[in-house]
Design a protein around this motif. Structure first.
Motif, PDB file in Angstrom:
ATOM      1  N   ALA A   1       0.863  -1.248   0.185  1.00 44.10           N
ATOM      2  CA  ALA A   1      -0.035  -0.002   0.044  1.00 44.10           C
ATOM      3  C   ALA A   1       0.865   1.192   0.032  1.00 44.10           C
ATOM      4  N   ASP A   2       2.093   1.006   0.332  1.00 42.92           N
ATOM      5  CA  ASP A   2       3.014   2.437   0.250  1.00 42.92           C
ATOM      6  C   ASP A   2       3.275   3.141  -1.016  1.00 42.92           C
ATOM      7  N   THR A   3       3.428   4.128  -1.181  1.00 38.59           N
ATOM      8  CA  THR A   3       3.703   5.020  -2.307  1.00 38.59           C
ATOM      9  C   THR A   3       5.273   5.106  -2.253  1.00 38.59           C
TER      10      THR A   3
ATOM     11  N   ARG B   1       0.626  12.699 -15.053  1.00 38.98           N
ATOM     12  CA  ARG B   1       0.733  11.503 -14.081  1.00 38.98           C
ATOM     13  C   ARG B   1       1.101  10.441 -14.504  1.00 38.98           C
ATOM     14  N   ALA B   2       1.787   9.581 -13.653  1.00 33.90           N
ATOM     15  CA  ALA B   2       2.345   8.308 -14.029  1.00 33.90           C
ATOM     16  C   ALA B   2       1.298   6.947 -13.919  1.00 33.90           C
ATOM     17  N   ASP B   3       0.598   7.095 -14.950  1.00 41.59           N
ATOM     18  CA  ASP B   3      -0.676   6.224 -15.117  1.00 41.59           C
ATOM     19  C   ASP B   3      -0.439   5.245 -16.122  1.00 41.59           C
ATOM     20  N   PHE B   4      -0.006   4.184 -15.825  1.00 41.26           N
ATOM     21  CA  PHE B   4       0.303   3.087 -16.878  1.00 41.26           C
ATOM     22  C   PHE B   4      -0.389   1.839 -16.926  1.00 41.26           C
ATOM     23  N   VAL B   5      -0.505   1.070 -17.960  1.00 35.89           N
ATOM     24  CA  VAL B   5      -1.036  -0.319 -18.163  1.00 35.89           C
ATOM     25  C   VAL B   5       0.111  -1.066 -18.840  1.00 35.89           C
TER      26      VAL B   5
ATOM     27  N   ARG C   1       1.850   4.367  -8.597  1.00 32.05           N
ATOM     28  CA  ARG C   1       1.909   3.317  -7.548  1.00 32.05           C
ATOM     29  C   ARG C   1       1.161   1.908  -8.274  1.00 32.05           C
ATOM     30  N   PRO C   2       2.145   0.969  -8.341  1.00 35.32           N
ATOM     31  CA  PRO C   2       1.724  -0.392  -8.813  1.00 35.32           C
ATOM     32  C   PRO C   2       0.389  -0.791  -7.991  1.00 35.32           C
TER      33      PRO C   2
END
Length: 396
Positions: free
Chosen positions: A6-8, A359-363, A383-384
């Motif tokens: 849960a940590d970022t 934003r670091a949004d990836f798939v 955050r994975p």
């Protein structure tokens, strides 16, 4: 919820994947993430990273932005008349969302004059539940409020919702004329009555009262459109049937045409420069489930800029890959239908493409079998939040 923890981390490195860049090129490389934002390309040393995601052999794509998803309703009511806890339903939906590569999710909540699943009480319950659950949800989750235009008693409340920031996208739905056309055939009103938890007789009486106020609808629409503009919230018209209908909503400042029902309406939206939203299941399945216009031919004619999951979250990933596989669009343009384009339409300029500062949004996608792409990991704001059965992160 989060198999990575849960940590970022302060710094994450995505190493060795095939990255889709904004210019459409796909090149192998690595990315540094700091503070939930893309810091930029990096040498694959990993010396400064707190966490490394091994993306070798995988596509690294911008996270999916889903402007209209209502499959959560099936989590709330898995069988007719059977309701489960909203918290449980939203948590389960969140797992499905990130497991299918969706990093920004708009839950399409219908607020109608009908009681029951789409009534006022449920709208408030869902709003409150999403607000409460938001810190626990892996996807960046927002409300897409589907306002039934004959729901006149709710207009002032919806204006308050817009002003306070509860709604991120407002849609004007107009299903009442369709329902009213069945008023003299009670058996055809049965499903609506059941959904509203009313007898057919009581539902018919309610429908008559609502229909008598139809002259008030245009002014209510104008008030809501102005309120959305003041709050800088994008708005959409749903199920445009004619060119005139799209022109009228465009004149109100309602700049998105969502699921137009005719080619004329869609062509008008295109000519006005209004983005058109169609259903990804339509593309994935090769046609509409209810006889509506086919999404793929519309895409070929430039009459669809955005795909939404509608009733099936996995459809976004599979629709984009099918469009590219069949040569309808180059892959980067197909992916833009589910990432950059919806982000832009919603006014979210911080996401939708892989670039420094975004934003670091990836798939991360395994495309070894192009007809069956598979999400291997999803990253939201650095955050994975989802990992498939392959070990992607070092040190776990």
């Amino acid at each position: 919820m989060n198999s990575f923890g849960a940590d970022t981390p302060m710094r994450v490195e995505i190493r060795g994947g095939r990255i889709l860049w904004p210019d459409g090129t796909i090149e192998e490389g690595s990315l540094a993430i700091e503070g939930g934002r893309i810091a930029g390309p990096t040498r694959a040393t990993g010396l400064c990273a707190h966490r490394v995601i091994d993306a070798r052999g995988l596509l690294v794509l911008p996270g999916i932005v889903d402007l209209h998803g209502d499959a959560f309703e099936r989590q709330i009511m898995p069988r007719p008349g059977v309701e489960v806890s909203l918290a449980v339903a939203l948590q389960e939906t969140d797992l499905q969302v990130v497991g299918n590569g969706i990093t920004t999710a708009f839950h399409a909540i219908t607020w109608s004059w009908e009681p029951g699943l789409r009534g006022r009480e449920m709208a408030y319950r869902l709003r409150d539940a999403i607000t409460t659950m938001k810190p626990r949800l892996a996807a960046d989750t927002h409300i897409h409020l589907r306002h039934e235009t004959f729901n006149l008693d709710a207009v002032d409340e919806i204006i308050d919702w817009l002003a306070e920031g509860s709604v991120r996208l407002l849609a004007f739905n107009d299903h009442t004329p369709e329902i009213h056309a069945r008023i003299n055939t009670p058996v055809r009103l049965q499903k609506y009555a059941e959904r509203a938890h009313l007898s057919v007789e009581d539902f018919t009486a309610l429908l008559r009262r609502v229909w008598e106020r139809r002259a008030e609808v245009p002014d209510a629409n104008r008030r809501l459109a102005r309120a959305a503009a003041r709050a800088r919230i994008a708005s959409a018209s749903h199920d445009d049937e004619t060119a005139q209908m799209r022109q009228q909503f465009h004149a109100l400042g309602c700049g998105i045409s969502e699921f137009p029902k005719t080619v004329d309406a869609a062509a008008t939206a295109r000519d006005l420069g209004d983005p058109i939203v169609l259903g990804a299941p339509n593309v994935m399945r090769g046609g509409s489930h209810n006889g509506s216009i086919g999404a793929t031919p519309m895409i070929e004619q430039g009459m669809c800029q955005i795909l939404a999951s509608d009733y099936y979250y996995p459809s976004l990933l599979h629709a984009a890959f099918r469009l590219a596989r069949e040569g309808v669009l180059p892959f980067h343009k197909a992916w833009a239908l589910i990432s950059a384009n919806p982000a832009h339409a919603a006014g979210m300029t911080d996401r939708g493409s892989i670039r420094p500062g975004a934003r670091a949004d990836f798939v991360l996608v395994d495309d070894e079998q192009p007809a069956l792409p598979r999400v291997m990991a999803t990253v939201v704001a650095g955050r994975p939040v989802f990992q498939a059965n392959r070990l992607l992160a070092a040190g776990f």
